[in-house]
Design an enzyme around this catalytic site. Structure first.
Site, PDB file in Angstrom:
ATOM      1  N   ASP A   1     -10.318   3.076   1.700  1.00  0.00           N
ATOM      2  CA  ASP A   1     -10.631   2.482   3.020  1.00  0.00           C
ATOM      3  C   ASP A   1     -11.439   3.451   3.886  1.00  0.00           C
ATOM      4  OD1 ASP A   1      -9.555  -0.050   2.753  1.00  0.00           O
ATOM      5  OD2 ASP A   1      -7.578   0.535   3.477  1.00  0.00           O
TER       6      ASP A   1
ATOM      7  N   LYS B   1       0.807  -1.228   0.000  1.00  0.00           N
ATOM      8  CA  LYS B   1       0.000   0.000   0.000  1.00  0.00           C
ATOM      9  C   LYS B   1       0.840   1.278   0.000  1.00  0.00           C
ATOM     10  CE  LYS B   1      -4.263  -1.703   2.131  1.00  0.00           C
ATOM     11  NZ  LYS B   1      -5.270  -1.480   3.194  1.00  0.00           N
TER      12      LYS B   1
HETATM   13  P1  NDP Z   1      -2.057  -1.982  11.790  1.00  0.00           P
HETATM   14  O1  NDP Z   1      -1.201  -3.130  12.171  1.00  0.00           O
HETATM   15  O2  NDP Z   1      -1.539  -0.933  10.881  1.00  0.00           O
HETATM   16  O3  NDP Z   1      -2.555  -1.228  13.151  1.00  0.00           O
HETATM   17  C1  NDP Z   1      -3.061  -1.950  14.225  1.00  0.00           C
HETATM   18  C2  NDP Z   1      -3.499  -1.000  15.339  1.00  0.00           C
HETATM   19  O4  NDP Z   1      -4.128  -1.791  16.358  1.00  0.00           O
HETATM   20  C3  NDP Z   1      -2.346  -0.258  16.017  1.00  0.00           C
HETATM   21  O5  NDP Z   1      -2.782   1.035  16.395  1.00  0.00           O
HETATM   22  C4  NDP Z   1      -2.079  -1.118  17.266  1.00  0.00           C
HETATM   23  O6  NDP Z   1      -1.541  -0.362  18.326  1.00  0.00           O
HETATM   24  C5  NDP Z   1      -3.476  -1.543  17.612  1.00  0.00           C
HETATM   25  N1  NDP Z   1      -3.493  -2.787  18.389  1.00  0.00           N
HETATM   26  C6  NDP Z   1      -3.294  -4.041  17.933  1.00  0.00           C
HETATM   27  N2  NDP Z   1      -3.403  -4.927  18.940  1.00  0.00           N
HETATM   28  C7  NDP Z   1      -3.673  -4.193  20.071  1.00  0.00           C
HETATM   29  C8  NDP Z   1      -3.902  -4.527  21.431  1.00  0.00           C
HETATM   30  N3  NDP Z   1      -3.883  -5.794  21.854  1.00  0.00           N
HETATM   31  N4  NDP Z   1      -4.175  -3.517  22.307  1.00  0.00           N
HETATM   32  C9  NDP Z   1      -4.215  -2.222  21.888  1.00  0.00           C
HETATM   33  N5  NDP Z   1      -4.000  -1.848  20.598  1.00  0.00           N
HETATM   34  C10 NDP Z   1      -3.739  -2.813  19.703  1.00  0.00           C
HETATM   35  O7  NDP Z   1      -3.383  -2.641  11.215  1.00  0.00           O
HETATM   36  P2  NDP Z   1      -4.446  -1.982  10.207  1.00  0.00           P
HETATM   37  O8  NDP Z   1      -4.724  -0.599  10.644  1.00  0.00           O
HETATM   38  O9  NDP Z   1      -4.033  -2.225   8.815  1.00  0.00           O
HETATM   39  O10 NDP Z   1      -5.716  -2.916  10.469  1.00  0.00           O
HETATM   40  C11 NDP Z   1      -6.468  -2.811  11.663  1.00  0.00           C
HETATM   41  C12 NDP Z   1      -7.744  -3.596  11.500  1.00  0.00           C
HETATM   42  O11 NDP Z   1      -8.530  -2.999  10.475  1.00  0.00           O
HETATM   43  C13 NDP Z   1      -7.546  -5.060  11.096  1.00  0.00           C
HETATM   44  O12 NDP Z   1      -8.426  -5.860  11.859  1.00  0.00           O
HETATM   45  C14 NDP Z   1      -7.968  -5.081   9.629  1.00  0.00           C
HETATM   46  O13 NDP Z   1      -8.490  -6.322   9.232  1.00  0.00           O
HETATM   47  C15 NDP Z   1      -9.056  -4.018   9.650  1.00  0.00           C
HETATM   48  N6  NDP Z   1      -9.350  -3.433   8.344  1.00  0.00           N
HETATM   49  C16 NDP Z   1     -10.640  -3.481   7.922  1.00  0.00           C
HETATM   50  C17 NDP Z   1     -10.992  -2.931   6.724  1.00  0.00           C
HETATM   51  C18 NDP Z   1     -12.406  -3.008   6.290  1.00  0.00           C
HETATM   52  O14 NDP Z   1     -12.678  -2.701   5.124  1.00  0.00           O
HETATM   53  N7  NDP Z   1     -13.339  -3.375   7.152  1.00  0.00           N
HETATM   54  C19 NDP Z   1     -10.015  -2.289   5.853  1.00  0.00           C
HETATM   55  C20 NDP Z   1      -8.673  -2.244   6.404  1.00  0.00           C
HETATM   56  C21 NDP Z   1      -8.372  -2.823   7.621  1.00  0.00           C
HETATM   57  P3  NDP Z   1       0.030  -0.004  18.429  1.00  0.00           P
HETATM   58  O15 NDP Z   1       0.250   1.194  17.547  1.00  0.00           O
HETATM   59  O16 NDP Z   1       0.192   0.286  19.880  1.00  0.00           O
HETATM   60  O17 NDP Z   1       0.766  -1.230  17.978  1.00  0.00           O
END
Ligand code: NDP
Length: 287
Positions: A107, A71
């Site tokens: 998105d 991306k």
């Molecule tokens: P990233 O890996 O870029 O970001 C993940 C985020 O979640 C970070 O802010 C991370 O925090 C936080 N996080 C993960 N685990 C925990 C936890 N246990 N406690 C607190 N914070 C947590 O992922 P994406 O942004 O790409 O994706 C996120 C979600 O969005 C996924 O489930 C994906 O499938 C979904 N998604 C859905 C779409 C849709 O069309 N419905 C489109 C795109 C994505 P930290 O910064 O502290 O690590």
């Protein structure tokens, strides 16, 4: 009319990509409108992305989706990037303008359309809390800011990423975007209009997990959204519904980002119900 056996091509490049259900949704939409279009789901490793985009140009493909890990990397291979995608810093959709390849990000736009269409909420002047600061959160925050949300709060467990995202997007969009460090349980205030889980908590196989959030003080109209679509029914949304709050699952965002991609590629409006049904079937969900 002379026969025309030429198919128009779009597709998705990613690695891994085999479990991406978008092709099933787009192909159903093409068939429903009688369009001779194909959606190819193609495994492309990072070191082959340049060649793959040259292939897009050589084949005259009409558009593309990009998923992990392309991306951000795709941007240097495109001719132009749309302003919102430039702010987000990532492209998930490419469209053609003549011979030029233009990067878009659908998105956040998909999320916004789901909020407006499926939940009936206009984000203008709303106060929104977004849990998470990753790619999905960036896209959602950017589109909410551009749509005129009054106040955006990024709640993230990592201070560095959360602070940077809030500061950068506030500077680029001129919106009020603040950061709150997520420690323990985050208590939602009664002035929040929309709460979004944009973390991956609840994503398969972690299906029993739920973001540590207390929404007992929330006002009864607060819309609770989850971006997780696999599964779409998350403990987070179940807890919100139990408290009588309106909810929006991640399938809506996924369908509408596909709807917007379809519109950008074909210039036509797809049948949204067909896309939703195809996606649910592809994910093994009851119709
Ligand atoms: P990233 O890996 O870029 O970001 C993940 C985020 O979640 C970070 O802010 C991370 O925090 C936080 N996080 C993960 N685990 C925990 C936890 N246990 N406690 C607190 N914070 C947590 O992922 P994406 O942004 O790409 O994706 C996120 C979600 O969005 C996924 O489930 C994906 O499938 C979904 N998604 C859905 C779409 C849709 O069309 N419905 C489109 C795109 C994505 P930290 O910064 O502290 O690590």
């Amino acid at each position: 009319m002379p026969a025309n056996f030429k198919a128009e091509l779009v597709g998705c490049f990613g690695q891994p990509v085999a479990e991406n259900p978008t092709g099933a949704m787009q192909e159903a939409a093409f068939r429903a409108l009688g369009l001779n279009w194909r959606y190819l789901t193609v495994e492309v490793p990072p070191e082959k992305l340049r060649d793959a985009i040259l292939g897009v140009r050589a084949f005259g493909m009409r558009g593309l989706n990009l998923t992990i890990p392309h991306k951000v990397a795709v941007i240097e291979h495109l001719d132009r990037v749309a302003p919102d995608a430039a702010i987000i810093g990532a492209v998930n959709t490419v469209r053609r303008e003549g011979d030029r390849l233009i990067g878009e990000n659908t998105d956040g736009k998909g999320f916004l359309r789901a909020v407006r269409t499926a939940a009936g909420v206009d984000p203008r002047n709303r106060r929104v809390v977004v849990l998470g600061a990753g790619g999905a959160a960036r896209a959602i925050l950017t589109e909410l800011a551009l749509a005129g949300a009054a106040d955006l709060l990024v709640v993230n467990r990592s201070a560095g990423r959360g602070e940077a995202v809030a500061a950068e997007l506030a500077a680029k969009t001129k919106a009020c975007i603040r950061f709150h460090l997520w420690r323990g349980v985050y208590a939602v205030g009664d002035d929040t209009d929309v709460l979004v889980n944009a973390t991956s908590i609840g994503l398969y196989p972690d299906v029993d997990s739920m973001p540590p959030v207390d929404f007992r003080a929330a006002h009864p109209g607060m819309l609770v959204c989850d971006v997780v679509f696999n599964p779409p029914e998350t403990p987070f949304l179940a807890a919100a519904r139990k408290q009588g709050l309106p909810t929006l699952d991640g399938l809506g965002m996924l369908v509408y980002q596909g709807v917007i991609g379809f519109e950008l590629w074909t210039g036509q409006k797809p049948l949204e119900a067909v896309m939703t049904q195809a996606l649910r079937q592809a994910l093994g969900l009851p119709g």
